[in-house]
Enzyme design. Sequence first.
Site, PDB file in Angstrom:
ATOM      1  CB  THR A 124      33.436  24.295  18.388  1.00 30.79           C
ATOM      2  OG1 THR A 124      32.548  25.014  19.228  1.00 30.79           O
ATOM      3  CG2 THR A 124      33.839  25.156  17.210  1.00 30.79           C
ATOM      4  NE  ARG A 154      28.778  32.831  24.082  1.00 31.34           N
ATOM      5  CZ  ARG A 154      29.605  31.940  23.562  1.00 31.34           C
ATOM      6  NH1 ARG A 154      29.221  31.203  22.555  1.00 31.34           N
ATOM      7  NH2 ARG A 154      30.794  31.778  24.069  1.00 31.34           N
ATOM      8  N   GLY A 169      29.751  33.945  20.135  1.00 36.00           N
ATOM      9  CA  GLY A 169      31.037  33.478  20.657  1.00 36.00           C
ATOM     10  C   GLY A 169      32.204  33.875  19.766  1.00 36.00           C
ATOM     11  CG  ASP A 170      35.678  31.462  20.070  1.00 34.43           C
ATOM     12  OD1 ASP A 170      34.610  30.952  20.465  1.00 34.43           O
ATOM     13  OD2 ASP A 170      36.689  30.784  19.809  1.00 34.43           O
ATOM     14  CB  THR A 216      37.262  24.374  19.951  1.00 37.36           C
ATOM     15  OG1 THR A 216      36.160  23.918  20.748  1.00 37.36           O
ATOM     16  CG2 THR A 216      38.464  23.484  20.226  1.00 37.36           C
ATOM     17  N   GLY A 217      36.644  26.386  22.473  1.00 37.04           N
ATOM     18  CA  GLY A 217      36.765  26.587  23.915  1.00 37.04           C
ATOM     19  C   GLY A 217      35.821  27.671  24.389  1.00 37.04           C
ATOM     20  N   GLY A 245      34.506  30.777  24.449  1.00 36.62           N
ATOM     21  CA  GLY A 245      34.631  31.839  23.459  1.00 36.62           C
ATOM     22  C   GLY A 245      34.954  33.226  23.978  1.00 36.62           C
TER      23      GLY A 245
HETATM   24  N1  ASP Z   1      34.071  28.518  21.145  1.00 35.64           N
HETATM   25  C1  ASP Z   1      32.684  28.193  21.101  1.00 35.64           C
HETATM   26  C2  ASP Z   1      31.906  29.357  21.637  1.00 35.64           C
HETATM   27  O1  ASP Z   1      32.310  29.943  22.611  1.00 35.64           O
HETATM   28  C3  ASP Z   1      32.324  26.973  21.884  1.00 35.64           C
HETATM   29  C4  ASP Z   1      33.148  25.754  21.610  1.00 35.64           C
HETATM   30  O2  ASP Z   1      34.247  25.862  21.085  1.00 35.64           O
HETATM   31  O3  ASP Z   1      32.696  24.665  21.907  1.00 35.64           O
HETATM   32  O4  ASP Z   1      30.863  29.652  21.118  1.00 35.64           O
END
Ligand code: ASP
Length: 321
Positions: free
Chosen positions: A186, A214, A216-217, A237-238, A240
């Site tokens: 991300t 889906r 995400g965050d 990022t991570g 989500g």
């Molecule tokens: N946070 C993002 C999600 O969960 C994914 C990512 O940060 O790579 O959609």
Amino acid sequence: MTTLKLKSNYLKIFFVFFLSFLCACAQTVTPTRALQLDKFQGMQSTATAKRYGLVIHGGAGTIKRENLSPRKETEIREKLSEALAAGYKVLDNGGASLDAVTAAIVILEDSPLFNAGKGAVFTTDKKHELDASLMNGKDLNAGASTNFRLQQIEKALENEKTSITKSYEVDDIDIFAHDPHHKFGTVGAVAIDKNGNLAAGTSTGGMTNKRFGRIGDSPIIGAGTYADNRSCGVSATGHGEYFIRYAVAHDVCARMLHGGKSLKVAADEVINQDLVKAGGDGGIIAVDKEGNYAFTFNTAGMYRGIKFSDGELETGIFKTN
Ligand code: ASP
């Protein structure tokens, strides 16, 4: 009598001299103190107004030196530098932090190296569903989009497949979608402009192989993105789902605003304590209202970069750069 008169005259003269002495002192002391105060206040406000800049990320995850070829590392660092330079130029020209954030993110979205825009990973049904958000710390205005499958974007992605497969030297595009180094990727940016206004933005293709539909965050204000001039700006990022449950981006700002924590402590508590306990992988980049910044992640690495008015442009990937 005469002696007394004389004495009182001496006293009067002494008193007049003493008063003049006091006035003279007051005249010399007061302006000096005022000057010092002005200088101090001036220094304070110029320090705040003058220290402008931005931080960016290109995702966090299991990014290890041994898994990244020198060529790929150079490509990534160059792209991060390009994005930083674009965002910084906006700020340097007196532009708003919101525009700087956008300028930096657009460059990362246009690169197939990151999991956003043209480089977005695939859903389980082999589509791209892009999530993004942007927030202005000045007035708390925010915007987000999620799950859009615009034909134009799909077309751009179709064209991009060639360069994605080329850059990974594979013929099967699915391999890219399951590439472990692209588990995260991300992109995001947080900036503070010359007026001390904060802004943050995040853009992603989501988790690799995510179930279609889906969310995400990244497009959720308070989870993946938050900015408030009273505290800080954050882009996450991570994984989500965890960032949503823990309202990570907002929580970091709230700990500063209501708990009086420093940015570093607030970010550490949320990412390295709460999220680690819960099992949520990832990290954040943040800038506070004084222009302090943080890169906090509980993963092996995070693609990241920084450029502030009083410092050099720097990029980082691993725990120790
Ligand atoms: N946070 C993002 C999600 O969960 C994914 C990512 O940060 O790579 O959609």
